[in-house]
Design a protein around this motif. Structure first.
Motif, PDB file in Angstrom:
ATOM      1  N   GLU A  60       0.770  -1.195  -0.110  1.00 12.65           N
ATOM      2  CA  GLU A  60       0.165   0.012  -0.028  1.00 12.65           C
ATOM      3  C   GLU A  60       0.848   1.364   0.010  1.00 12.65           C
ATOM      4  N   ASP A  61       0.404   2.268   0.759  1.00 15.30           N
ATOM      5  CA  ASP A  61       1.257   3.534   0.769  1.00 15.30           C
ATOM      6  C   ASP A  61       2.484   3.220   1.093  1.00 15.30           C
ATOM      7  N   ARG A  92       0.635  -6.238   3.918  1.00 12.17           N
ATOM      8  CA  ARG A  92      -0.405  -5.116   3.891  1.00 12.17           C
ATOM      9  C   ARG A  92      -0.955  -4.965   2.360  1.00 12.17           C
ATOM     10  N   LYS A 123      -7.040   1.338   6.332  1.00 14.47           N
ATOM     11  CA  LYS A 123      -8.304   2.445   6.148  1.00 14.47           C
ATOM     12  C   LYS A 123      -9.659   1.294   6.503  1.00 14.47           C
ATOM     13  N   GLU A 157      -7.304   4.188  10.964  1.00 12.52           N
ATOM     14  CA  GLU A 157      -6.755   5.264  10.513  1.00 12.52           C
ATOM     15  C   GLU A 157      -7.777   6.111   9.751  1.00 12.52           C
ATOM     16  N   ASP A 184      -2.588   8.674   8.188  1.00  8.91           N
ATOM     17  CA  ASP A 184      -3.729   8.734   7.602  1.00  8.91           C
ATOM     18  C   ASP A 184      -4.734   9.312   8.612  1.00  8.91           C
TER      19      ASP A 184
HETATM   20 MG   LIG Z   1      -1.980   4.722   6.530  1.00 12.33          MG
END
Ligand SMILES: [Mg+2]
Ligand SMILES: CC(C)(COP(=O)(O)OP(=O)(O)OC[C@H]1O[C@@H](n2cnc3c(N)ncnc32)[C@H](O)[C@@H]1OP(=O)(O)O)[C@@H](O)C(=O)NCCC(=O)NCCSC(=O)C[C@H](O)C(=O)O
Length: 360
Positions: A60-61, A92, A123, A157, A184
């Protein structure tokens, strides 16, 4: 509506493995993030096996949009080529509303589901997200012929996620734990910090003004300020929700890689409040997490003394001038149980705990 109790532990797809009744307490002091599509990081993974409790392939991020497929394939390749021994392999995945989340789940479970212990879902907003992942994982596990369920870890988050924290923890028998996602979450709440976790010098309390002989407050005199923990409320909520559901809370990332001291402090606050681990973003943070989330030898020695002195665990005794009773012996049992779990996988810690026991 939630599932009736009689169906809660039933597999959600024909041929899927039976859900666990209890989430095993596997050591996970550091969840070490690496980008499987980054050649330099990926090359370090085999040598990290055995030095860290959890290796997490992050999709992810922090992974650029143009590299998402490469990172996903990189994780498949690493998982196939590596014997993880005592180290857990987590991933993740991308968020459920992203263009990559579905393919992440389908590819990883069908191709390396037998190697994956836990899937971290970012999220998460409410129980509905966990229900979706739960059913999909059951279908994919059945398709892949897996014989044990993959567990799910939610990142807290968003403000809605925090508001729904109890229902998220109890949404599925797959729920392994929760992590705080401070960056986040700060954005979603419109907090005015731009840091990835950790404190902020502006979030403080100030000592009262001193007064002169007439009792007049001296507002201009120097006063001590005390920086406060921005994350105290959220971590405490997470800890209660996790404990209530028999799953595990984790502090998340600490972005100031160079400030290992403040990282240690933030991790220790989380440890003292009940968290079992934190994320490591850089190899230097693994040692910090391993140190903080392992009870000190002094605490273990004290806990063993109290347990021994308390016999059947009822009544009250004095040890070093302090009262110990049925409640404090339970606190000591928590400490000793964690020490035993860690000693079973960490020979260096075992040596330290055993040596103290001999001296006591
Ligand atoms: Mg995050
Ligand atoms: C933070 C980094 C970008 C720093 O990388 P770099 O500048 O390369 O650091 P160094 O030069 O000190 O690195 C030395 C060598 O170590 C390798 N390295 C660095 N990090 C890792 C790692 N995590 N795992 C394995 N190896 C690593 C470097 O490649 C160097 O190798 P060499 O040149 O061969 O000696 C970088 O550490 C990084 O990207 N870390 C991971 C960041 C990440 O995963 N972020 C996402 C999690 S936090 C988040 O998502 C927020 C959260 O969701 C929220 O909302 O709060």
């Amino acid at each position: 509506m939630t599932r009736p109790a009689k169906d809660f532990f039933a597999p959600l797809a024909v041929g899927a493995p039976t859900p666990l009744r209890e989430i095993p307490a596997r050591p996970s002091r550091a969840i070490h993030f690496f980008d499987p599509g980054n050649e330099k990081m990926a090359a370090k993974v085999p040598d990290m096996v055995g030095t860290v409790d959890v290796l997490l392939g992050n999709l992810e991020d922090a992974v650029k949009a143009e590299n998402k497929e490469r990172s996903r394939q990189g994780l498949v390749d690493i998982a196939r080529a590596t014997d993880f021994g005592p180290t857990q392999l987590w991933t993740r995945v991308n968020s459920l509303d992203s263009p990559w989340g579905l393919d992440d789940l389908v590819t990883l479970v069908t191709e390396i589901g037998d190697k994956l212990d836990v899937i971290m879902v970012p999220k998460v907003q409410g129980a509905e997200d966990i229900h979706y992942v739960d059913r999909l994982l059951a279908q994919l596990e059945a398709k892949a012929g897996l014989d044990r369920p993959i567990l799910v870890h939610a990142i807290l988050e968003t403000a809605r996620g925090v508001a729904n924290v109890e229902e998220i923890c109890g949404a599925s028998p797959r729920m392994q734990g929760l992590s705080l996602g401070p960056a986040d979450l700060a954005a979603d709440r419109r907090m005015k910090t731009t840091r990835v976790g950790g404190g902020h010098p502006g979030y403080l309390v100030r000592q009262d003004p001193t007064r002169d002989d007439l009792g007049v407050p001296q507002y201009d005199a120097e006063r001590t300020t005390y920086q406060q923990d921005l994350w105290h409320y959220t971590i405490a909520r997470m800890v209660d929700a996790c404990a209530m559901h028999g799953i595990y809370p984790y502090y998340g990332p600490f972005g100031d890689i160079k400030d290992v001291q403040a990282c240690e402090d933030q991790f220790r606050n989380a440890f003292l409040l009940g968290c079992v681990g934190a994320w490591s973003l850089h190899p230097v943070q693994i040692a910090v997490a391993n140190k903080v989330f392992s009870p000190s030898v002094e605490d273990v020695a004290h806990a063993r003394r109290v347990i021994a002195a308390m016999g059947d665990g009822t009544g009250a005794v004095m040890i070093d001038g302090k009262m110990e009773d049925d409640a404090s012996v339970k606190q000591c049992q928590v400490m000793v149980a964690l020490a035993d779990e860690l000693a079973a996988i960490d020979p260096e810690l075992k040596k330290q705990y055993d040596a103290i026991e001999l001296e006591a």
